[in-house]
Design a protein around this motif. Sequence first.
Motif, PDB file in Angstrom:
ATOM      1  N   LYS A 105     -77.323 -39.140 -92.993  1.00 38.59           N
ATOM      2  CA  LYS A 105     -76.973 -40.232 -94.024  1.00 38.59           C
ATOM      3  C   LYS A 105     -77.302 -41.423 -93.759  1.00 38.59           C
ATOM      4  O   LYS A 105     -78.598 -42.904 -93.723  1.00 38.59           O
ATOM      5  CB  LYS A 105     -75.906 -40.185 -94.327  1.00 38.59           C
ATOM      6  N   ASN A 106     -76.926 -41.161 -92.150  1.00 33.30           N
ATOM      7  CA  ASN A 106     -77.597 -42.787 -91.851  1.00 33.30           C
ATOM      8  C   ASN A 106     -79.002 -42.845 -91.574  1.00 33.30           C
ATOM      9  O   ASN A 106     -79.044 -44.237 -91.669  1.00 33.30           O
ATOM     10  CB  ASN A 106     -77.290 -42.138 -89.718  1.00 33.30           C
ATOM     11  N   PHE A 107     -80.033 -42.471 -91.363  1.00 38.97           N
ATOM     12  CA  PHE A 107     -81.205 -42.820 -91.360  1.00 38.97           C
ATOM     13  C   PHE A 107     -81.782 -43.340 -92.980  1.00 38.97           C
ATOM     14  O   PHE A 107     -82.744 -44.049 -93.513  1.00 38.97           O
ATOM     15  CB  PHE A 107     -82.339 -42.235 -90.726  1.00 38.97           C
ATOM     16  N   TRP A 155     -84.907 -45.194 -93.979  1.00 40.78           N
ATOM     17  CA  TRP A 155     -85.539 -45.024 -95.548  1.00 40.78           C
ATOM     18  C   TRP A 155     -85.345 -46.308 -96.228  1.00 40.78           C
ATOM     19  O   TRP A 155     -84.149 -46.294 -97.166  1.00 40.78           O
ATOM     20  CB  TRP A 155     -85.783 -43.688 -96.060  1.00 40.78           C
ATOM     21  N   ASN A 156     -86.525 -46.649 -96.990  1.00 41.27           N
ATOM     22  CA  ASN A 156     -86.221 -48.249 -98.113  1.00 41.27           C
ATOM     23  C   ASN A 156     -86.308 -46.943 -99.755  1.00 41.27           C
ATOM     24  O   ASN A 156     -86.272 -45.769 -99.717  1.00 41.27           O
ATOM     25  CB  ASN A 156     -87.032 -48.736 -98.065  1.00 41.27           C
ATOM     26  N   VAL A 212     -84.426 -36.371-102.617  1.00 39.62           N
ATOM     27  CA  VAL A 212     -83.775 -36.288-101.174  1.00 39.62           C
ATOM     28  C   VAL A 212     -83.981 -35.248-100.446  1.00 39.62           C
ATOM     29  O   VAL A 212     -83.269 -34.448-101.778  1.00 39.62           O
ATOM     30  CB  VAL A 212     -83.867 -38.032-101.069  1.00 39.62           C
ATOM     31  N   TRP A 213     -83.686 -34.882 -99.790  1.00 40.97           N
ATOM     32  CA  TRP A 213     -82.907 -33.104 -98.956  1.00 40.97           C
ATOM     33  C   TRP A 213     -82.435 -34.118 -97.874  1.00 40.97           C
ATOM     34  O   TRP A 213     -82.402 -34.803 -96.706  1.00 40.97           O
ATOM     35  CB  TRP A 213     -84.025 -32.434 -97.892  1.00 40.97           C
ATOM     36  N   LEU A 214     -80.668 -33.995 -98.239  1.00 42.61           N
ATOM     37  CA  LEU A 214     -79.545 -34.939 -96.958  1.00 42.61           C
ATOM     38  C   LEU A 214     -79.489 -33.916 -96.073  1.00 42.61           C
ATOM     39  O   LEU A 214     -78.949 -33.059 -96.928  1.00 42.61           O
ATOM     40  CB  LEU A 214     -78.594 -35.384 -98.007  1.00 42.61           C
ATOM     41  N   ALA A 215     -79.321 -33.867 -95.157  1.00 47.67           N
ATOM     42  CA  ALA A 215     -78.612 -33.645 -93.881  1.00 47.67           C
ATOM     43  C   ALA A 215     -77.265 -34.927 -93.532  1.00 47.67           C
ATOM     44  O   ALA A 215     -77.436 -35.552 -93.353  1.00 47.67           O
ATOM     45  CB  ALA A 215     -79.237 -33.092 -92.913  1.00 47.67           C
ATOM     46  N   HIS A 216     -76.086 -34.124 -94.194  1.00 45.21           N
ATOM     47  CA  HIS A 216     -74.490 -35.068 -94.150  1.00 45.21           C
ATOM     48  C   HIS A 216     -73.824 -33.498 -94.001  1.00 45.21           C
ATOM     49  O   HIS A 216     -73.322 -32.734 -94.656  1.00 45.21           O
ATOM     50  CB  HIS A 216     -74.026 -35.445 -94.624  1.00 45.21           C
TER      51      HIS A 216
END
Length: 439
Positions: free
Chosen positions: A382-384, A389-390, A399-403
């Motif tokens: 989420k942070n990056f 990432w624009n 998107v493959w989200l890591a949170h």
Amino acid sequence: MKKNIGILIFTVLCLSATSCGKTGSISGKNPQNESNIDTDASDQSASSSTSQDTAAAETQTATSQTEAAAKTEPPTETVKLIGAESAAVYEEININGFLTETNVIILNGNELLDTSDTGKKSVTVKYLLNGEELEKKLEYTVEDTEAPVILNAGWNPYHPIGKVFDLNDYVGFADNYDSNPVLTYNGSIDPNTIGDYPLTAYVTDSSGNVTSWDITISVVNSVPIMPDDRERVNFSDFSYIYGGDGVRVGIDVSTWQGEIDWNAVRDAGCQFAIIRMGYSYGDIVIDDRFYANIEGARAAGIELSIYFYTTANNEDEICEQAEWIAENLGEANTDLPIGFDWEEFGSFQKYGMNIKQINDLYALFNEEMAGYGYETMLYSSKNFLNNVWNEHSKSISPVWLAHYVEDTDYEGSYYVWQQSSCGRIPGIYGDVDMNIMYE
């Protein structure tokens, strides 16, 4: 009567003609002279009438010429064509958006301004006036007003006594434009003396924008090993909480999971797996368990995809890696998009890129893989996703989200959510990442 009238008219006309032709004056009074006098008066009247007609004709001609001139000359009102004084670097803005005031029809309003670097620029605006195409050059300044972004604040790190101190070893940052922003700090540290050293760090880009924060460096005899007190979650519980209609639950694995019993994984309810194919820290290395994992998951009937861990910072590396992936997948193929995994944000400045450049690299990877017949997805936390990432990168592919939270508050869209890195599932010894895929 009609005949006499005709003779009278004829006589008047003849007398008029005679009067117009004589020289000198006529004296005496007789019928002929009276006739001549009447004729002279008539002549004067005719002459006056002729002069008036001529003047009227001249006036009409002048009026016609004035009207004709009014049709061909431009209006006296000044053409208004005013643009903004500045634009942001890399901003996608066209001429229509750039103009702040105009009273003419713009012909190239959709043309983008050049904002590829900072400094003085000019743009030629084409417009229509009285049916004629004209153009005017407008100047503007491209500016960088964004301060660098802190990606890793250091979190008050430990520093081994006796080791040369470099703050870059503990923090990470990036700039929207400058590929090499400068890190400095106020305060002092003695790496040969145990103690806590408070510092104020500054990151300054080439445009003079500054970001600062406080950090304390603890010089210690040995860096303590932090206990792993993270809660482990059984895949069955994970599946119960996050599974259901419209979603699937699965895992992602690499050589770190060792030998996997894929039938046991399937029987535990795993519906898909994302398998690491390889990684690159300069040289491309295939994952030790890649082929075994691909064959095992396929034989167990588990839907699968692959991901590739990369530290690429230039186009040549991206093209080489895309080609390597396509060639080595061979008949393995994938059911799902291929994951692009760039994670070295903790020391991002060491890779000599700005934020735009890393986004351009992902766009290139996506394009290259499409050329080989594969879709991609962007893996990131989420942070990056919020700071690096624009919107273009997040829109050209899923998107493959890591949170790692119970309920993510990430506001963007995502296809897969890596919800935990502390999963436990039959068939795998130790921790495994657990994911939710949204259909």
